[in-house]
Design a protein around this motif. Structure first.
Motif, short mmCIF file in Angstrom:
data_model
loop_
_atom_site.label_atom_id
_atom_site.label_comp_id
_atom_site.label_asym_id
_atom_site.label_seq_id
_atom_site.Cartn_x
_atom_site.Cartn_y
_atom_site.Cartn_z
N SER A 158 -7.94 2.22 -7.10
CA SER A 158 -7.80 1.97 -8.17
C SER A 158 -6.80 2.48 -9.15
CB SER A 158 -9.47 2.34 -8.62
OG SER A 158 -9.87 3.42 -7.85
N VAL A 159 -6.58 3.80 -9.37
CA VAL A 159 -5.32 3.72 -9.57
C VAL A 159 -4.10 3.16 -9.49
CG1 VAL A 159 -3.79 6.31 -9.63
CG2 VAL A 159 -6.39 6.88 -8.72
N VAL A 160 -3.74 2.30 -8.54
CA VAL A 160 -2.05 2.05 -8.85
C VAL A 160 -2.95 0.92 -9.46
CG1 VAL A 160 -0.70 0.78 -7.45
CG2 VAL A 160 -1.34 2.14 -6.35
N LEU A 161 -4.10 -0.15 -9.15
CA LEU A 161 -4.33 -0.79 -9.57
C LEU A 161 -4.74 -0.54 -11.66
CD1 LEU A 161 -6.64 -3.01 -7.00
CD2 LEU A 161 -4.40 -3.36 -7.36
N GLY A 162 -5.15 0.48 -11.03
CA GLY A 162 -5.28 0.00 -13.50
C GLY A 162 -4.29 0.18 -14.23
N GLU A 163 -2.65 0.24 -13.11
CA GLU A 163 -1.82 0.68 -14.14
C GLU A 163 -0.84 -0.92 -14.21
OE1 GLU A 163 0.11 2.42 -16.06
OE2 GLU A 163 -1.77 3.41 -15.85
N VAL A 172 0.59 10.72 -5.70
CA VAL A 172 0.03 9.19 -6.40
C VAL A 172 0.16 8.76 -7.40
CG1 VAL A 172 -1.88 7.50 -6.48
CG2 VAL A 172 -2.09 9.13 -4.45
N GLY A 173 -0.22 10.13 -8.25
CA GLY A 173 0.48 9.71 -9.70
C GLY A 173 1.68 10.05 -10.45
N PHE A 174 2.75 10.61 -9.52
CA PHE A 174 3.95 10.38 -9.39
C PHE A 174 4.50 8.82 -9.22
CE2 PHE A 174 8.12 10.11 -7.38
CZ PHE A 174 9.40 10.68 -8.75
N LEU A 175 3.97 8.51 -8.14
CA LEU A 175 4.39 7.21 -7.80
C LEU A 175 4.21 5.93 -8.75
CD1 LEU A 175 5.15 5.37 -5.56
CD2 LEU A 175 2.91 4.66 -4.89
N VAL A 176 3.21 5.81 -9.13
CA VAL A 176 2.28 5.16 -9.99
C VAL A 176 3.29 5.41 -11.57
CG1 VAL A 176 0.62 4.73 -11.73
CG2 VAL A 176 0.32 4.94 -9.52
N GLY A 177 3.28 6.41 -11.60
CA GLY A 177 4.30 6.52 -12.84
C GLY A 177 6.03 6.06 -12.55
N GLN A 178 6.75 5.87 -11.73
CA GLN A 178 7.86 5.62 -11.74
C GLN A 178 7.83 3.77 -11.37
OE1 GLN A 178 10.57 7.37 -10.36
NE2 GLN A 178 9.35 9.04 -11.91
N LEU A 179 6.66 3.76 -11.12
CA LEU A 179 6.50 2.15 -10.23
C LEU A 179 6.13 1.38 -12.30
CD1 LEU A 179 4.10 1.93 -7.21
CD2 LEU A 179 6.77 0.99 -8.15
N ARG A 180 5.43 2.04 -12.80
CA ARG A 180 5.56 1.87 -14.93
C ARG A 180 6.77 2.04 -15.06
NH1 ARG A 180 3.19 -1.34 -17.06
NH2 ARG A 180 1.72 -0.85 -16.06
N GLY A 181 7.35 2.99 -14.80
CA GLY A 181 8.43 3.10 -15.66
C GLY A 181 9.34 1.85 -15.22
N LEU A 182 9.65 1.68 -14.61
CA LEU A 182 9.98 0.53 -13.62
C LEU A 182 9.67 -0.48 -14.19
CD1 LEU A 182 10.70 0.92 -9.63
CD2 LEU A 182 12.62 1.40 -11.72
N GLU A 237 0.36 -1.59 -0.02
CA GLU A 237 -0.02 0.01 0.46
C GLU A 237 0.74 1.04 0.20
OE1 GLU A 237 -3.09 0.13 2.81
OE2 GLU A 237 -3.92 -2.35 2.64
N PRO A 238 1.47 1.67 -1.00
CA PRO A 238 2.66 2.92 -0.82
C PRO A 238 2.14 4.16 -1.21
CG PRO A 238 2.95 1.71 -3.85
CD PRO A 238 1.66 0.90 -2.06
N GLU A 239 0.86 4.19 -1.78
CA GLU A 239 -0.04 5.34 -1.69
C GLU A 239 -1.09 5.65 -0.54
OE1 GLU A 239 -3.01 1.93 -1.93
OE2 GLU A 239 -1.31 2.04 -2.74
#
Length: 51
Positions: free
Chosen positions: A38-43, A14-24, A4-6
């Protein structure tokens, strides 16, 4: 691996976090996240629901 990093983050972070995780993940890293967001799960590429 993140649990639950968010939590306690505002919408912008949260948007920044999701972008960083998606980049990795896009670079080949395996990213494992436990979340109810739902934001995290959506990615996510795959979702495993535990009941």
């Amino acid at each position: 691996m993140l649990d639950e990093p968010e939590r306690h983050l505002d919408v912008d972070w949260v948007g920044f976090l999701v972008g960083q995780l998606r980049g990795l993940a896009d670079k080949g890293a395996t990213v494992l996240v436990a979340s109810h967001s739902s934001v995290v799960l959506g990615e996510c590429n795959e979702i495993v629901e535990l009941t």
